[in-house]
Enzyme design. Sequence first.
Site, mmCIF file in Angstrom:
data_model
loop_
_atom_site.group_PDB
_atom_site.id
_atom_site.type_symbol
_atom_site.label_atom_id
_atom_site.label_comp_id
_atom_site.label_asym_id
_atom_site.label_seq_id
_atom_site.Cartn_x
_atom_site.Cartn_y
_atom_site.Cartn_z
ATOM 1 N N ASP A 31 0.783 -1.250 0.000
ATOM 2 C CA ASP A 31 0.000 0.000 0.000
ATOM 3 C C ASP A 31 0.815 1.301 0.000
ATOM 4 O O ASP A 31 1.811 1.412 0.728
ATOM 5 C CB ASP A 31 -0.856 0.102 1.278
ATOM 6 C CG ASP A 31 -1.596 -1.155 1.621
ATOM 7 O OD1 ASP A 31 -1.507 -2.129 0.874
ATOM 8 O OD2 ASP A 31 -2.264 -1.146 2.665
ATOM 9 N N GLU A 209 -10.445 -2.343 4.372
ATOM 10 C CA GLU A 209 -9.095 -1.840 4.623
ATOM 11 C C GLU A 209 -8.941 -0.448 4.018
ATOM 12 O O GLU A 209 -9.679 -0.061 3.116
ATOM 13 C CB GLU A 209 -8.049 -2.775 3.993
ATOM 14 C CG GLU A 209 -8.120 -4.201 4.526
ATOM 15 C CD GLU A 209 -7.033 -5.130 3.974
ATOM 16 O OE1 GLU A 209 -6.429 -5.849 4.781
ATOM 17 O OE2 GLU A 209 -6.799 -5.155 2.762
HETATM 18 C C1 FRU Z 1 -3.941 -3.578 2.726
HETATM 19 C C2 FRU Z 1 -3.280 -4.043 4.008
HETATM 20 C C3 FRU Z 1 -3.625 -3.104 5.142
HETATM 21 C C4 FRU Z 1 -2.491 -3.314 6.100
HETATM 22 C C5 FRU Z 1 -1.324 -3.555 5.177
HETATM 23 C C6 FRU Z 1 -0.304 -4.505 5.700
HETATM 24 O O1 FRU Z 1 -3.314 -4.033 1.578
HETATM 25 O O2 FRU Z 1 -3.696 -5.369 4.290
HETATM 26 O O3 FRU Z 1 -4.891 -3.310 5.688
HETATM 27 O O4 FRU Z 1 -2.290 -2.221 6.940
HETATM 28 O O5 FRU Z 1 -1.866 -4.035 3.964
HETATM 29 O O6 FRU Z 1 0.829 -4.539 4.895
#
Ligand code: FRU
Length: 494
Positions: A31, A209
């Site tokens: 992300d 998320e």
């Molecule tokens: C989304 C996610 C978030 C988390 C991160 C962990 O892709 O699953 O929810 O904070 O990636 O790397």
Amino acid sequence: MTVLKETPKDFAREKYRPQYHFSPKENWMNDPNGMVYFHGEYHLFYQYHPFGTTWGPMHWGHAVSKDMVEWEHLPVALEPDEHGMIFSGSCVVDWEDTSGLFDGNAGLVAIFTHAKEVADGNHIQKQSLAYSKDDGRTWVKYAGNPVLEDASLKDFRDPKVFWHAPDRRWVMVLAAGDWVNIYTSPNLIEWSYASSFGKEEGAHLGVWECPDLFPLQVDTSNEKKWVMIVSIGDDPQYEEGSRTQYFIGEFDGEYFVADEPEAVRWLDYGRDNYAGVTWSDIPEEDGRRILLGWMSNWRYANQLPTESFRSAMTLPRELTLRTTQSGIRLFQSPVKELGTLEETISEKVDVSVAGNYRLADDLKTGTLKVELTVDPTDSRHFQLVLPTTNGEKTVIGYESDTSRVYIDRSLSGENRFHEDFSGCHAAYVPPTGRPMTWQVYVDHSSVELFVNDGEVVLTDLIFSEGVVQGVELTAEEGHAAVSKLKVARIRSAM
Ligand code: FRU
């Protein structure tokens, strides 16, 4: 033994390396995090595993840019600590030093999730702060971390924070299970629960998320609406894998209410645009709301066939709200700064395509933009075919009877690394009464399609061995009226 020293740009020539999309120099990225504009720089932090090319203990990688086109890679900004790994989150400029961390000056505060592994492989997730007094170059974790916890929730992460001027306080949207919690704070340190959104709204095809919430003008009027963006994690039951939805509604500083609670609106109909959020603190004179997504999908992200790095971001996209025949919709358009990389190769007007029309035969480029305006309704099936020097092809098409546009990557190249990767992804294009416009951006491992100024968007990864050889248009059963056709090479930004 001679040790060959890597020249700074060697990584740029690696197979499948995007030339004008952000990717980490090496190792794993997911992300985008902490995107903030401060002192003339766009900051991009990102979920980063500095010691491997698959997901692992999460850090925040860091890069800065003056234009979102050319990026300077900086050292890792945040490392795991006694509270756990550093999951996704946001950054804000604390202009008025509400936190008291900056001796009365303005500074950067990162609000992120600390995720600590517990025995059963799960994580305990809590929200924490770090701050920087030197334009994001070095960071200090706040001594009172965490600042927000809730032991009742297993999935409790990805804080996105913004200043709500009417109430003179901060607002946080946070993913909680498969809904969003909203909190407020006077100082970024003490947080109070305000409301929840989404238990009855939108799609619940996985855990929620990376939420975001921001106001946008409707068209060019004075009317303002709020947009909530929410990503939905991968669930093996659904072939699409992880994807992102949005809601349009009202926000009063505490409650977000969606105008159409039942409606499910996808941000992107391709497979590879996830966890997208927008930049904070872009100056008012600029006024843009700019989104960046992770150009991958949890379904197969860890298996992508790149070698020393894994994953890239989407193009930065300006978001607007526009009134359409079906109501107000979110439009996305690549930021204008990308125009500086374009070199027009060919431009045509008023081409009537019946059967096959070849435009550029000897392009041999891995980076390309094709723009066209077409009325395809007098043919059954209209296609833009991008053959490669290696006999592969990516096909973008439109079927008149269903009014669906698609990207077919089944013949684009390498796709054996995961059984769900190959395929054709389609989206309905609502009628506008005008010819349809396409903007297609091809980079070394991606294709992004913006239909009708970005009302409908598809983002797909492709892994071609060859580079694009030429541009072909086809129309079956009838003809397609192409009033504008422009092909441009895109220079590398690396
Ligand atoms: C989304 C996610 C978030 C988390 C991160 C962990 O892709 O699953 O929810 O904070 O990636 O790397």
